[in-house]
Design an enzyme around this catalytic site. Sequence first.
Site, mmCIF file in Angstrom:
data_model
loop_
_atom_site.group_PDB
_atom_site.id
_atom_site.type_symbol
_atom_site.label_atom_id
_atom_site.label_comp_id
_atom_site.label_asym_id
_atom_site.label_seq_id
_atom_site.Cartn_x
_atom_site.Cartn_y
_atom_site.Cartn_z
ATOM 1 N N HIS A 1 -43.289 -20.110 17.003
ATOM 2 C CA HIS A 1 -44.240 -19.445 17.903
ATOM 3 C C HIS A 1 -45.330 -18.649 17.188
ATOM 4 O O HIS A 1 -46.331 -18.286 17.800
ATOM 5 C CB HIS A 1 -43.498 -18.538 18.887
ATOM 6 C CG HIS A 1 -42.694 -19.303 19.888
ATOM 7 N ND1 HIS A 1 -43.246 -20.222 20.750
ATOM 8 C CD2 HIS A 1 -41.367 -19.315 20.158
ATOM 9 C CE1 HIS A 1 -42.295 -20.760 21.508
ATOM 10 N NE2 HIS A 1 -41.150 -20.229 21.167
ATOM 11 N N ASP B 1 -38.584 -27.248 -0.116
ATOM 12 C CA ASP B 1 -39.280 -27.375 -1.408
ATOM 13 C C ASP B 1 -40.143 -26.146 -1.725
ATOM 14 O O ASP B 1 -40.291 -25.782 -2.892
ATOM 15 C CB ASP B 1 -40.125 -28.658 -1.451
ATOM 16 C CG ASP B 1 -39.270 -29.888 -1.763
ATOM 17 O OD1 ASP B 1 -38.064 -29.731 -2.037
ATOM 18 O OD2 ASP B 1 -39.811 -31.015 -1.742
ATOM 19 N N GLU C 1 -30.107 -22.910 22.869
ATOM 20 C CA GLU C 1 -30.967 -22.196 23.827
ATOM 21 C C GLU C 1 -31.260 -23.026 25.071
ATOM 22 O O GLU C 1 -32.338 -22.948 25.639
ATOM 23 C CB GLU C 1 -32.259 -21.730 23.142
ATOM 24 C CG GLU C 1 -32.916 -22.737 22.222
ATOM 25 C CD GLU C 1 -34.068 -22.137 21.423
ATOM 26 O OE1 GLU C 1 -34.466 -20.992 21.679
ATOM 27 O OE2 GLU C 1 -34.587 -22.831 20.537
ATOM 28 N N ASP D 1 -35.304 -18.737 25.882
ATOM 29 C CA ASP D 1 -35.305 -20.145 26.306
ATOM 30 C C ASP D 1 -34.085 -20.468 27.149
ATOM 31 O O ASP D 1 -34.176 -21.241 28.110
ATOM 32 C CB ASP D 1 -35.375 -21.060 25.072
ATOM 33 C CG ASP D 1 -36.797 -21.134 24.536
ATOM 34 O OD1 ASP D 1 -37.702 -21.504 25.299
ATOM 35 O OD2 ASP D 1 -37.006 -20.802 23.358
ATOM 36 N N ARG E 1 -38.126 -20.177 10.415
ATOM 37 C CA ARG E 1 -37.885 -20.980 11.611
ATOM 38 C C ARG E 1 -38.888 -22.122 11.628
ATOM 39 O O ARG E 1 -40.110 -21.908 11.681
ATOM 40 C CB ARG E 1 -38.002 -20.140 12.884
ATOM 41 C CG ARG E 1 -37.762 -21.021 14.122
ATOM 42 C CD ARG E 1 -37.322 -20.254 15.331
ATOM 43 N NE ARG E 1 -38.384 -19.521 15.993
ATOM 44 C CZ ARG E 1 -38.281 -19.049 17.225
ATOM 45 N NH1 ARG E 1 -37.159 -19.233 17.913
ATOM 46 N NH2 ARG E 1 -39.265 -18.369 17.769
HETATM 47 O O1 LIG Z 1 -35.254 -18.206 23.082
HETATM 48 C C1 LIG Z 1 -35.447 -17.188 22.388
HETATM 49 O O2 LIG Z 1 -35.169 -16.045 22.772
HETATM 50 C C2 LIG Z 1 -35.968 -17.419 21.055
HETATM 51 O O3 LIG Z 1 -35.918 -18.509 20.548
HETATM 52 C C3 LIG Z 1 -36.664 -16.293 20.358
HETATM 53 C C4 LIG Z 1 -38.112 -16.259 20.763
HETATM 54 O O4 LIG Z 1 -38.674 -17.491 20.499
HETATM 55 C C5 LIG Z 1 -38.868 -15.211 19.977
HETATM 56 O O5 LIG Z 1 -40.092 -15.706 19.627
HETATM 57 C C6 LIG Z 1 -39.126 -13.952 20.698
HETATM 58 O O6 LIG Z 1 -40.060 -14.101 21.720
#
Ligand SMILES: O=C(O)C(=O)C[C@H](O)[C@@H](O)CO
Length: 268
Positions: free
Chosen positions: A48, A87, A152, A178, A73
């Site tokens: 993100h 790498d 998630e 999520d 991530r």
């Molecule tokens: O689902 C979630 O919670 C995450 O994966 C973390 C978020 O993506 C993180 O960016 C906080 O907003």
Amino acid sequence: MAPRENLFKTAIREGRPQIGLWLDMADALAAEIAGHAGFDWLVIDGEHGPNDLRSILAQLQALSSSTAEPVVRAPVGETWMIKQLLDIGARTLLIPMVDSAEQARELVRAVRYPPHGVRGVGAAVARASAFNTIPDYADTASDGICLLVQAESRAAIADLENIAAVNGVDGVFIGPADLAADMGFLGRMDAPEVQSVIEDAIATIVKAGKAAGILTFSEELNRRYLALGASYVAVGADVTEFSGALRSLRSRYRDGGGDPDLATRAGY
Ligand SMILES: O=C(O)C(=O)C[C@H](O)[C@@H](O)CO
């Protein structure tokens, strides 16, 4: 010279609580500042945050003088992307949206060299091998690599026991935002239905002998998750902390005191 020990991997294997922070500023200096704040782990967020391979590399370099473990991530769990991240020297990877044990097994293969996996061999020119100054890098790399997969979705929760049992998965990280969205509670991670699934998920992961992790901006929930056995919790994000601090500072000079909720509004 062998690669240095991944202390984060050792700590979560031993169940020692590790406190982390999300980095979404995509900026090396911001990462370096966070690195000196005492966190145990820092997520360089390629899903993100506005990151690319170069900005992730710059943040890894910025964090090399700190004791915080950089957790990169990936935007998605693609084998070619994982090869590039390894790498450039990422050793702890967090892979989002892992819905099945089959997917988790593919990820384990992506982080390992043949004959145990499919990671392409380019260590001689890679930062990961300190530019070919770690002679046994290829033989010892997997000792230092820590693979965290994100559960998630309802699908992931349904297959959680099997995901956690996959050999080579070091930890399962619950993504509350999520997960809540997939359960029909967009933005409502605190809904009792969501919290109950999260608590059961932590128990399932720990029972499988794997490390459970999670991110929430609520201190109360973080303490609860730690008490339930989660070993690595992310307690905030650089963007929200920075933004909250600035808005709070500005609001103190506003007639009438401004909006008291601005600095504390929950994010997801
Ligand atoms: O689902 C979630 O919670 C995450 O994966 C973390 C978020 O993506 C993180 O960016 C906080 O907003």
